[in-house]
Write a protein that holds these residues in place. Structure first.
Motif, PDB file in Angstrom:
ATOM      1  N   UNK A 273       0.826  -1.215   0.000  1.00  0.00           N
ATOM      2  CA  UNK A 273       0.000   0.000   0.000  1.00  0.00           C
ATOM      3  C   UNK A 273       0.857   1.259   0.000  1.00  0.00           C
ATOM      4  N   UNK A 274       1.877   1.282   0.829  1.00  0.00           N
ATOM      5  CA  UNK A 274       2.705   2.480   0.904  1.00  0.00           C
ATOM      6  C   UNK A 274       3.577   2.635  -0.340  1.00  0.00           C
ATOM      7  N   UNK A 275       3.828   1.536  -1.055  1.00  0.00           N
ATOM      8  CA  UNK A 275       4.527   1.656  -2.345  1.00  0.00           C
ATOM      9  C   UNK A 275       3.690   2.468  -3.319  1.00  0.00           C
ATOM     10  N   UNK A 276       2.369   2.463  -3.115  1.00  0.00           N
ATOM     11  CA  UNK A 276       1.490   3.303  -3.913  1.00  0.00           C
ATOM     12  C   UNK A 276       1.303   4.685  -3.316  1.00  0.00           C
ATOM     13  N   UNK A 277       1.062   4.730  -2.002  1.00  0.00           N
ATOM     14  CA  UNK A 277       0.733   6.008  -1.370  1.00  0.00           C
ATOM     15  C   UNK A 277       1.935   6.952  -1.238  1.00  0.00           C
ATOM     16  N   UNK A 278       3.115   6.407  -0.969  1.00  0.00           N
ATOM     17  CA  UNK A 278       4.264   7.280  -0.709  1.00  0.00           C
ATOM     18  C   UNK A 278       4.686   8.114  -1.922  1.00  0.00           C
ATOM     19  N   UNK A 279       4.696   7.567  -3.160  1.00  0.00           N
ATOM     20  CA  UNK A 279       4.985   8.449  -4.303  1.00  0.00           C
ATOM     21  C   UNK A 279       3.955   9.569  -4.442  1.00  0.00           C
ATOM     22  N   UNK A 280       2.682   9.236  -4.186  1.00  0.00           N
ATOM     23  CA  UNK A 280       1.650  10.264  -4.233  1.00  0.00           C
ATOM     24  C   UNK A 280       1.857  11.313  -3.163  1.00  0.00           C
ATOM     25  N   UNK A 281       2.248  10.867  -1.969  1.00  0.00           N
ATOM     26  CA  UNK A 281       2.553  11.796  -0.879  1.00  0.00           C
ATOM     27  C   UNK A 281       3.748  12.674  -1.243  1.00  0.00           C
ATOM     28  N   UNK A 282       4.791  12.051  -1.777  1.00  0.00           N
ATOM     29  CA  UNK A 282       5.993  12.798  -2.148  1.00  0.00           C
ATOM     30  C   UNK A 282       5.686  13.837  -3.219  1.00  0.00           C
ATOM     31  N   UNK A 283       4.808  13.490  -4.152  1.00  0.00           N
ATOM     32  CA  UNK A 283       4.440  14.430  -5.212  1.00  0.00           C
ATOM     33  C   UNK A 283       3.798  15.693  -4.635  1.00  0.00           C
ATOM     34  N   UNK A 284       2.945  15.529  -3.644  1.00  0.00           N
ATOM     35  CA  UNK A 284       2.256  16.700  -3.073  1.00  0.00           C
ATOM     36  C   UNK A 284       3.206  17.601  -2.303  1.00  0.00           C
ATOM     37  N   UNK A 285       4.394  17.095  -1.996  1.00  0.00           N
ATOM     38  CA  UNK A 285       5.402  17.913  -1.303  1.00  0.00           C
ATOM     39  C   UNK A 285       6.549  18.287  -2.240  1.00  0.00           C
ATOM     40  N   UNK A 286       6.332  18.084  -3.553  1.00  0.00           N
ATOM     41  CA  UNK A 286       7.335  18.461  -4.537  1.00  0.00           C
ATOM     42  C   UNK A 286       8.540  17.551  -4.598  1.00  0.00           C
ATOM     43  N   UNK A 287       8.397  16.309  -4.125  1.00  0.00           N
ATOM     44  CA  UNK A 287       9.532  15.397  -4.048  1.00  0.00           C
ATOM     45  C   UNK A 287       9.433  14.237  -5.029  1.00  0.00           C
ATOM     46  N   UNK A 288       8.413  14.250  -5.882  1.00  0.00           N
ATOM     47  CA  UNK A 288       8.240  13.180  -6.879  1.00  0.00           C
ATOM     48  C   UNK A 288       7.701  13.828  -8.149  1.00  0.00           C
ATOM     49  N   UNK A 289       8.111  13.356  -9.327  1.00  0.00           N
ATOM     50  CA  UNK A 289       7.826  14.103 -10.557  1.00  0.00           C
ATOM     51  C   UNK A 289       6.386  14.045 -11.056  1.00  0.00           C
ATOM     52  N   UNK A 290       5.591  13.052 -10.647  1.00  0.00           N
ATOM     53  CA  UNK A 290       4.229  12.980 -11.190  1.00  0.00           C
ATOM     54  C   UNK A 290       3.296  12.288 -10.202  1.00  0.00           C
ATOM     55  N   UNK A 291       2.006  12.527 -10.412  1.00  0.00           N
ATOM     56  CA  UNK A 291       0.947  11.896  -9.638  1.00  0.00           C
ATOM     57  C   UNK A 291       0.170  10.958 -10.549  1.00  0.00           C
ATOM     58  N   UNK A 292      -0.395   9.900  -9.997  1.00  0.00           N
ATOM     59  CA  UNK A 292      -1.141   8.944 -10.804  1.00  0.00           C
ATOM     60  C   UNK A 292      -2.232   8.288  -9.978  1.00  0.00           C
ATOM     61  N   UNK A 293      -3.383   8.058 -10.614  1.00  0.00           N
ATOM     62  CA  UNK A 293      -4.469   7.348  -9.946  1.00  0.00           C
ATOM     63  C   UNK A 293      -4.057   5.929  -9.596  1.00  0.00           C
TER      64      UNK A 293
END
Length: 272
Positions: A27-47
């Motif tokens: 689950x966190x393999x999915x949620x953490x990139x999304x979390x990082x994106x909202x803090x400017x730490x990941x290049x893209x967001x995805x459903x």
């Protein structure tokens, strides 16, 4: 001993721990990139991040039961979804308990206003159906896999608290995700409410003889109610009150049905 054999042996000796490690990892393999994106730490967001996060508990449960029981294990995991022959009263509880909790939480304190004109009754059914389709993947893990195995070793109340604490922690990336609705929830009342709710889930699960269907309906009714009222209520402002009402409801259930089983018909347990 080969590494795969050692891993399989460890999983068989610690199935619940293995499940939770896998559930959080997936689950966190999915949620953490999304979390990082909202803090400017990941290049893209995805459903797809949210899809992976949501199905993590089921994927973890399937993996563990496959290691425990082979190819027939996953079939048994999904069987409680078809356990629909329970008393009508349980359907009433599953479908209406959360709306009642929310209404009491909104009207009791007096400082949380409900703007009825902004509510759209046509959204109730779509919200509920979508919630069922999303929430079942959690319940297969939390209540269908973990809870019965915990109840084989601990009381129903202790098992509920364990599931509730871990269930709350599982949501942590969503609570920290900028722009996500849950990020505006006050964290302490949220955790209190989800742990107290876990007691109610166990009460329904044990009272229905382990019906995964009924606890899924209960979960969906809660999320659909919050989604429906969200257009007319300050949800973050109401969270402390829903937590309080849920806590009181949990205390009443424990007082009436006992901490050992949270049910007059015993607790649903599994030693596998």
């Amino acid at each position: 001993m080969p590494m795969t054999s050692r891993a399989s042996k460890w999983v068989k000796e610690h199935p619940v721990l293995a499940f939770y490690i896998l559930a959080f990892a997936i689950s966190w393999a999915g949620y953490l990139p999304g979390l990082a994106y909202t803090h400017g730490l990941f290049p893209f967001q995805s459903a797809l991040f949210f899809v992976l996060g949501g199905v993590g508990p089921t994927l973890a449960a399937v993996a563990v039961v496959y290691m425990l029981h082979g190819k027939d294990g996953p079939k048994e995991l999904f069987r409680p979804l078809t356990r629909w022959r329970v008393g009508v009263l349980w359907y009433i509880v599953a479908l209406l308990a959360y709306p009642a909790i929310w209404l009491v939480a909104v009207y009791l304190p007096g400082d949380v206003s409900l703007d009825v004109e902004n509510l759209n009754p046509a959204m109730i059914i779509p919200l509920f159906i979508s919630s069922v389709l999303m929430n079942v993947w959690e319940e297969i893990g939390w209540r269908d896999f973990a809870l019965p195995r915990l109840q084989a070793r601990y009381s129903a109340l202790a098992s509920s608290l364990i599931v509730g604490v871990l269930w709350g922690l599982w949501h942590l990336p969503l609570l920290l995700m900028k722009g996500y609705p849950m990020a505006s929830y006050p964290p302490v009342p949220f955790f209190v409410g989800i742990i107290a709710a876990s007691v109610l889930y166990t009460w329904i699960f044990n009272g229905t003889g382990g019906s995964l269907l009924l606890v899924t309906l209960f979960h969906a009714a809660g999320n659909a109610t919050a989604g429906f009222l969200g257009e007319g209520v300050d949800i973050p402002g109401a969270i402390p009150y829903t937590a309080l009402v849920t806590f009181v409801a949990a205390v009443i259930v424990v007082a009436l049905f006992g901490w050992e089983n949270l049910s007059r018909s015993g607790r649903t347990a599994s030693s596998a």
